[in-house]
Design an enzyme around this catalytic site. Structure first.
Site: not given
Ligand code: MLT
Length: 429
Positions: A307, A364
């Site tokens: 992430h 995800d």
């Molecule tokens: C989100 O929950 O929007 C995703 O993990 C992407 C992010 O936070 O950059």
């Protein structure tokens, strides 16, 4: 904490104020940088740039912390409901019993969409991606509620737009699926809670009774809560930027849906399942694909791992992993794709190559597994992400408006041609 930051440019010293948030995050306020120095900053992808001050969500990427209005995501996922979390994000506090009942009743009252929306569905080719339909129809709400476009709405008018959006997005999302499948549409039912109603609209058939499984309702509530907000991610920043031009809530959220559709953002959960299906089609040898992922000369990359913000683990993934295990065992599902997923997960959690690169399973990776287990088709996975993220988008749009933030207009460093004279086409080679 330093009171200010000193910048020395071309032998001259400049001082800029430092600001600190309630969780002691620090920022250098460069609002006067260009006026004072003639310089701007540049930060591709804004990884080191704060776009705003916000009181909605706090996350700590190093410690794996995620809180909505101060409440830890772990407690909300276990003890709250999606509608209660939506109220918390949008209005800044946990609702009383009567406030929650009124909020939920208002949403129930507005779940129907204008019958003309069905005509718009007919205009889409059957192969249209659900996210294309969703973003179009959410923006189309401005046509059915033209007063929503006004930049001068009062609190009651904004609240009505919020209720309409919270109520109608699930109906439109479910109808998008039924329309794509060629199934008859299910109208929302006022006797069902939010998650149950969505499942009913998605999976009920006139020819056979759909039994709403409380275990799936519980898993869906958790999934939606875990996706509800995530501070200034790509789609939320899009909602804020579009909204900063005094664009309507519906138009701003429609833009956010399009940003979320990107495979590097909300589309990642669909990419995870397509990766698992490709591995299965290739014979299901996960060790072969793990080797490919490690091979710098091979373009294959594991989707759903790592992430950009969380450096050690995604706190949402830990909760969703348990929910996935619970749903799969409760429903007695033995899906070969899920076996492939578990083998990849084990590799990512034990192989030094992935551990050193912080390539752990993220939200995800597991969300796609649950969506598949409860019967949601792959192309609808990102729609589910949008369903969850909606209260976050609304809360962030509302905060921006209430704080009267200026229109977003970043600068640039020009790298093109210097001035040159126009040349008629007859002189061009
Ligand atoms: C989100 O929950 O929007 C995703 O993990 C992407 C992010 O936070 O950059």
């Amino acid at each position: 904490m330093a009171e200010s930051a000193e910048l020395i440019l071309d032998g001259k010293s400049y001082s800029f104020p430092v600001t600190e948030g309630t969780e002691h995050e620090k920022a250098i306020d460069i609002a006067k940088l260009r006026d004072q120095t003639g310089y701007i900053t540049i930060d591709s992808g804004y990884k080191n740039t704060g776009a705003t001050k916000s009181a909605i969500t706090f996350l700590d990427g190093e410690e794996g912390i995620l809180r909505y209005r101060g409440y830890p995501i772990e407690q909300l996922a276990e003890q709250s409901s999606f509608i209660e979390v939506a109220y918390l994000l949008i209005y800044g506090k946990l609702p009383t019993t009567s406030e929650l009942q009124e909020f939920s009743n208002q949403i129930t009252k507005h779940t129907l969409v204008h019958e003309d929306v069905r005509k718009i569905f007919d205009g889409f080719p059957s192969a249209a991606h659900p996210m294309a339909i969703l973003s179009s129809l959410i923006c189309a709400l401005t046509a059915f509620y033209p007063e929503s476009v006004s930049p001068d709405l009062n609190k009651e008018e904004i609240d009505l737009n919020v209720i309409r959006l919270m109520a109608k997005l699930p109906t439109i999302a479910a109808w998008t699926y039924k329309n794509q499948m060629g199934h008859p549409l299910n109208y929302p039912r006022n006797d069902l809670d939010y998650a149950s109603n969505f499942l009913y609209m998605m999976f009920s058939f006139p020819t056979e009774k759909y039994d709403i499984d409380p275990r799936i309702v519980s898993a869906l509530n958790k999934l939606l809560i875990l996706h509800a907000d995530h501070e200034q991610n790509c789609s939320t920043s899009t909602v804020r930027l579009v909204g900063s031009a005094n664009a309507s809530l519906y138009g701003s959220v429609s833009a956010g849906i399009n940003a979320l559709w990107g495979p590097l953002h909300g589309g990642a959960n669909q990419e995870v399942l397509e990766m698992l299906q490709a591995i299965q089609k290739d014979g299901g040898d996960t060790s072969k694909f793990i080797a490919k992922a490690k091979d710098k000369n091979d373009s294959f990359r594991l989707m759903g791992f790592g992430h950009r913000v969380y450096k050690n683990f995604d706190p949402r993934a830990k909760i969703i992993k348990k929910a996935a295990d619970d749903v799969l065992s409760a429903l007695g599902i033995n899906d070969p794709l899920l076996k492939i997923a578990q083998e990849l997960e084990q590799a990512a959690l034990t192989d030094q190559y992935f551990i050193e690169r912080k390539l752990y399973p993220n939200v995800d990776f597991y969300s796609g597994i649950i969506y598949r287990a409860i019967g949601i088709p792959t192309e609808m996975f990102t729609v589910m992400f949008a369903l969850g993220r909606l209260p976050g988008w609304i809360a962030q749009w509302k905060e921006m408006r209430e704080n009267k933030e200026p229109i977003g207009r970043p600068r640039q460093v020009y790298t093109g041609e210097l001035e040159r004279d126009y040349v008629g086409i007859e002189q061009r080679s």
